[in-house]
Structures are given as C-alpha cells and as structure tokens.
Motif scaffolding. Structure first.
Motif, PDB file in Angstrom:
ATOM      1  N   TRP A   2       0.814  -1.270  -0.258  1.00 12.35           N
ATOM      2  CA  TRP A   2      -0.194   0.099  -0.134  1.00 12.35           C
ATOM      3  C   TRP A   2       0.993   1.224   0.160  1.00 12.35           C
ATOM      4  N   ALA A   3       2.371   0.966  -0.257  1.00  2.36           N
ATOM      5  CA  ALA A   3       3.116   2.273  -0.226  1.00  2.36           C
ATOM      6  C   ALA A   3       3.137   3.128   1.145  1.00  2.36           C
ATOM      7  N   GLY A  26       2.661   8.218  -0.359  1.00  2.19           N
ATOM      8  CA  GLY A  26       2.173   8.043   0.805  1.00  2.19           C
ATOM      9  C   GLY A  26       0.715   8.400   1.238  1.00  2.19           C
ATOM     10  N   MET A  27       0.500   9.423   0.798  1.00  2.00           N
ATOM     11  CA  MET A  27      -0.886  10.117   1.203  1.00  2.00           C
ATOM     12  C   MET A  27      -2.156   9.061   0.631  1.00  2.00           C
ATOM     13  N   ASP A  28      -1.783   8.615  -0.369  1.00  2.00           N
ATOM     14  CA  ASP A  28      -2.632   7.534  -0.908  1.00  2.00           C
ATOM     15  C   ASP A  28      -3.402   6.424   0.130  1.00  2.00           C
ATOM     16  N   LEU A  60      -8.525  -1.709   4.213  1.00  2.00           N
ATOM     17  CA  LEU A  60      -9.750  -1.384   4.451  1.00  2.00           C
ATOM     18  C   LEU A  60     -10.333  -0.869   3.253  1.00  2.00           C
ATOM     19  N   ASN A  61      -9.468  -0.404   2.345  1.00  2.00           N
ATOM     20  CA  ASN A  61     -10.247   0.243   1.273  1.00  2.00           C
ATOM     21  C   ASN A  61     -11.107   1.524   1.720  1.00  2.00           C
ATOM     22  N   GLN A  62     -10.609   2.068   2.866  1.00  2.00           N
ATOM     23  CA  GLN A  62     -11.351   3.368   3.435  1.00  2.00           C
ATOM     24  C   GLN A  62     -10.317   4.507   3.487  1.00  2.00           C
ATOM     25  N   SER A  63     -10.915   5.626   3.321  1.00  2.00           N
ATOM     26  CA  SER A  63     -10.258   6.844   3.321  1.00  2.00           C
ATOM     27  C   SER A  63     -10.394   7.297   4.897  1.00  2.00           C
ATOM     28  N   TYR A  64      -9.185   7.521   5.563  1.00  2.00           N
ATOM     29  CA  TYR A  64      -8.922   7.989   6.989  1.00  2.00           C
ATOM     30  C   TYR A  64      -9.331   9.424   7.255  1.00  2.00           C
ATOM     31  N   VAL A  65      -9.421  10.048   6.065  1.00  2.00           N
ATOM     32  CA  VAL A  65      -9.794  11.504   5.849  1.00  2.00           C
ATOM     33  C   VAL A  65     -11.373  11.861   5.610  1.00  2.00           C
TER      34      VAL A  65
END
Length: 181
Positions: A55-56, A100-102, A110-115
């Motif tokens: 996931w980089a 890295g932000m990806d 989890l294929n989920q944005s933490y933002v």
C-alpha cells in the motif's frame, strides 16, 4: 546517533523533532551538513519501507504493532521524507510523500479513507473531544479533512467496543480499525 526508528517520532520520542528543526531552519550550527544528511538517511529508511509495502505505507513497525493513533506515525514518517525533498530537491522524495498520502486516502487494507469527506468510504466517527456528533447530536461532526487515528492492534489500549469487535485482527493489524468514537 540513529534516531530514525520504525515509529519515527511522537509525543514521547522527540529527538527526531529536534533534528528536523536543526536541519530545516537556517542556522550556523557546526556540522549542520551532517544533521541534514541524517534527515535524508532517515527519509531513505522510510522510503525503503514504503517501496516494500503493497500500500506504499511508509510505516512498517518491526513488531507489526499498529499503535493507537498510528496514522500520526504514518504522517510523521512522511514529514521526514518531505524534509528530505526540501533538503535535496530530489523529486523522488516529493513523489513518495504524494504516494504515501494514498494510504490515508483509501489505498489500504480496508479500502477506506481515513480523511473525513474524501473518497467513497471515509471515516466519520473518529475519536475526538471536539467533534463528538456520533455520541451527542448537539456536537459537531468532524469537518472535512480531519484525519482519523487509524488502525490500532495494541489490544491493551482498546476501549470496550474495540475489545468486542477487534480480537481477530491482531495478526493483520491494518484491519484493526472501527469507525467508532
């Protein structure tokens, strides 16, 4: 000495913060070039970890333990890499920060944005003393751009909800996340 650990820096490990300050703010420190070289060496360590991760992710703790608030450590490692770009002007570091932000924006287990507010599936009920709408509707929701703490595979720090729902994730720590305050 080598201060660039797998967990970079946080509230209880601040040597890297001092090193970054000495490296980034113009000063007449004798040996400043070696301080700046140390920051680049730390960035190279995180860059190598990032390149080895599917996931980089520039955060690969040696014990595979994702601490409470692990996204803080992810971001701190990216700060070191970004600092290396500022020191060297080598786009490899800039590109690594962008990639890295990806992870934070959804390229993760989890294929989920933490933002909050970014992506099709994003965190909404993060732990916060200010944005506690999920507990008290009179409180505001986290504004778009807030960053959730991320996975936590450190079982002794779990609250009752996590203790009930997360025990099976310890072997796969990036799955140890619940969008619950």
């Amino acid at each position: 000495g080598d201060i660039w650990t797998d967990r970079s820096f946080d509230w209880k490990h601040v040597a890297a913060l001092g090193r970054l300050e000495l490296a980034m703010i113009p000063n007449a420190l004798p040996g400043r070039a070696s301080v700046r070289a140390s920051v680049v060496a730390g960035a190279n360590r995180y860059l190598a970890a990032q390149r080895a991760n599917p996931w980089a992710l520039a955060f690969t703790p040696a014990d595979n333990l994702f601490d409470w608030g692990s996204n803080n450590l992810v971001l701190n490692n990216l700060i070191v890499i970004a600092s290396a770009f500022d020191i060297t002007n080598d786009r490899t570091y800039r590109d690594a920060v962008i990639e890295g932000m990806d992870y934070l924006l959804g390229r993760n287990a989890l294929n989920q944005s933490y933002v909050t507010g970014y992506g099709d599936k994003f965190s909404q009920a993060m732990h916060s003393r200010w944005y506690a709408n999920s507990v008290n509707p009179a409180m505001p929701k986290p504004p778009n751009g807030s960053i959730a703490g991320g996975p936590n595979s450190d079982a002794p720090t779990w609250d009752p909800v996590a203790a009930d729902k997360l025990p099976s994730c310890v072997a796969t720590p990036q799955f140890c996340y619940i969008d619950d305050i």
